[in-house]
Design a protein around this motif. Sequence first.
Motif, PDB file in Angstrom:
ATOM      1  N   PRO A 283      44.148  15.124  35.766  1.00 34.55           N
ATOM      2  CA  PRO A 283      43.669  15.262  37.443  1.00 34.55           C
ATOM      3  C   PRO A 283      44.221  15.971  38.893  1.00 34.55           C
ATOM      4  CG  PRO A 283      43.669  13.259  36.153  1.00 34.55           C
ATOM      5  CD  PRO A 283      44.504  13.519  35.799  1.00 34.55           C
ATOM      6  N   ASP A 284      45.306  16.376  38.480  1.00 29.92           N
ATOM      7  CA  ASP A 284      46.364  16.661  39.498  1.00 29.92           C
ATOM      8  C   ASP A 284      46.721  18.009  38.953  1.00 29.92           C
ATOM      9  OD1 ASP A 284      47.905  15.223  37.920  1.00 29.92           O
ATOM     10  OD2 ASP A 284      48.876  14.553  39.594  1.00 29.92           O
ATOM     11  N   HIS A 285      47.122  18.073  37.716  1.00 33.29           N
ATOM     12  CA  HIS A 285      48.110  19.273  37.324  1.00 33.29           C
ATOM     13  C   HIS A 285      47.523  19.670  35.529  1.00 33.29           C
ATOM     14  CE1 HIS A 285      50.303  16.840  35.440  1.00 33.29           C
ATOM     15  NE2 HIS A 285      51.072  17.184  34.937  1.00 33.29           N
ATOM     16  N   LYS A 308      42.256   5.252  36.015  1.00 36.92           N
ATOM     17  CA  LYS A 308      43.757   5.600  36.824  1.00 36.92           C
ATOM     18  C   LYS A 308      44.461   4.887  37.063  1.00 36.92           C
ATOM     19  CE  LYS A 308      40.071   6.275  40.664  1.00 36.92           C
ATOM     20  NZ  LYS A 308      39.509   6.068  41.973  1.00 36.92           N
ATOM     21  N   TRP A 311      46.669   7.622  34.729  1.00 38.97           N
ATOM     22  CA  TRP A 311      47.552   9.116  35.318  1.00 38.97           C
ATOM     23  C   TRP A 311      46.916   9.019  37.176  1.00 38.97           C
ATOM     24  CZ3 TRP A 311      44.383  13.022  31.338  1.00 38.97           C
ATOM     25  CH2 TRP A 311      43.233  12.386  31.731  1.00 38.97           C
ATOM     26  N   LYS A 312      46.891   9.837  37.796  1.00 41.79           N
ATOM     27  CA  LYS A 312      46.669  10.009  39.484  1.00 41.79           C
ATOM     28  C   LYS A 312      45.161  10.548  38.839  1.00 41.79           C
ATOM     29  CE  LYS A 312      51.321  10.919  40.096  1.00 41.79           C
ATOM     30  NZ  LYS A 312      52.313  12.224  41.154  1.00 41.79           N
ATOM     31  N   GLY A 313      44.215   9.704  38.979  1.00 38.43           N
ATOM     32  CA  GLY A 313      42.796   9.825  39.397  1.00 38.43           C
ATOM     33  C   GLY A 313      42.183   9.389  37.746  1.00 38.43           C
ATOM     34  N   ASP A 317      37.333  13.216  37.992  1.00 38.53           N
ATOM     35  CA  ASP A 317      38.937  13.888  38.675  1.00 38.53           C
ATOM     36  C   ASP A 317      39.319  14.720  38.103  1.00 38.53           C
ATOM     37  OD1 ASP A 317      38.914  12.691  40.708  1.00 38.53           O
ATOM     38  OD2 ASP A 317      40.483  11.195  40.980  1.00 38.53           O
ATOM     39  N   MET A 318      39.361  14.665  36.491  1.00 41.08           N
ATOM     40  CA  MET A 318      40.279  15.997  35.572  1.00 41.08           C
ATOM     41  C   MET A 318      39.485  16.584  35.352  1.00 41.08           C
ATOM     42  SD  MET A 318      40.601  16.356  32.675  1.00 41.08           S
ATOM     43  CE  MET A 318      39.195  15.235  31.802  1.00 41.08           C
ATOM     44  N   ARG A 320      37.106  17.858  37.291  1.00 38.51           N
ATOM     45  CA  ARG A 320      36.910  18.454  38.631  1.00 38.51           C
ATOM     46  C   ARG A 320      38.688  19.629  39.066  1.00 38.51           C
ATOM     47  NH1 ARG A 320      35.995  12.949  40.526  1.00 38.51           N
ATOM     48  NH2 ARG A 320      33.594  13.251  41.197  1.00 38.51           N
ATOM     49  N   ASN A 321      39.380  18.913  38.140  1.00 38.05           N
ATOM     50  CA  ASN A 321      40.927  19.692  38.288  1.00 38.05           C
ATOM     51  C   ASN A 321      40.463  21.074  37.380  1.00 38.05           C
ATOM     52  OD1 ASN A 321      43.257  20.460  38.636  1.00 38.05           O
ATOM     53  ND2 ASN A 321      44.071  20.109  36.874  1.00 38.05           N
ATOM     54  N   THR A 325      40.160  25.344  37.745  1.00 39.46           N
ATOM     55  CA  THR A 325      41.811  26.082  36.966  1.00 39.46           C
ATOM     56  C   THR A 325      41.153  27.182  35.984  1.00 39.46           C
ATOM     57  OG1 THR A 325      43.009  24.667  36.944  1.00 39.46           O
ATOM     58  CG2 THR A 325      43.344  26.545  35.307  1.00 39.46           C
TER      59      THR A 325
END
Length: 340
Positions: A283-285, A308, A311-313, A317-318, A320-321, A325
Amino acid sequence: MQLVRQTDEKAAERQHRQPRHPGGRARAVAAVLVIAALGSACAAGSEDRGGAGRTGDGGGGGGGPVESPSGGPGRAGPGVGAEAAKKAEAGKKADAAAAVKAQALRAVATKKWKLAKTPLAAPAPPAVKPKIATRKGFEVTGGASLPPVFTNVPTKEKVVFLTIDDGAEKDPELLRMMDELKIPYSAFLSDYVINDNYAYFKKMQARGVSLHNHTLTHPYLPGLSYEEQKREICGQQDKIKKRYGKRPELFRPPYGNYNAGTLRAAKSCGVKAVPLWSSEAFPDHMEWREWDRNLHPGDIVLTHFRGKEDWKGSMPDMIRNVMKTITDKGYAVAKLEDYV
């Protein structure tokens, strides 16, 4: 396992020449016969043009021999090729209009789901799937006859493939999001985390997602005997067939670890190919397995069914990230099964 970059007949014209006879009466008889023959031919031609079963040759004029309603040789009338060309052109315009409409709907869904950019539309699938070979450095002894192991699909198109592993998180928002955005993905499932809600993945399958094998219990396969590996892999083949109606042809070993026995066991119960991955999404990287930390045409992207608490989301969210990219780098997401 550490991954690195790596294609007329033209009907003969018949001229009916009557033999010459001396005398005007003979010539008159001959003329009558010619006129009768021409009238018969015209009637037959008219019948052909109105009959069923006519086909054109695809060219601009006449066609090859075709079957008339009576079963005999007919004649393709003029304009058939032009009509086919018009239909083809109309089809192209309809396809283009449909693509524009689909992308417009995608733009609306992009705002709803708060993506940074509208995902790019993937090109049409290849008419012939590319030949898949085991990636250099990933070979096993006797592997020439075994399912290929790969992290990238041979293609020049700027497409990547999104794959999601295991099945622990069953977020209904993910199903709606991916369906509305029309983002294809493939699921590699382990029975021990999906058996509490088989119906969730049935809904996923109904939305066009292919369900593949990720073993029964997600073990470290090289640490097991051949028979134990076979139970893990073939057992999951049977589970997926029972629950979802089809035995998968793709298999991903847990953690990306395998040996010759793994591939032999997989082949024994119908596995055709073993896709691994080139990068992994969170979600964040992003985590990159290639030296240049970048995407390449045909790359396989891995992520997991997580929430959640892991992991962070969330799953959305994943998405979207990873889509930011992929889109920022000028790539579209294509369907893995269209290429493999």
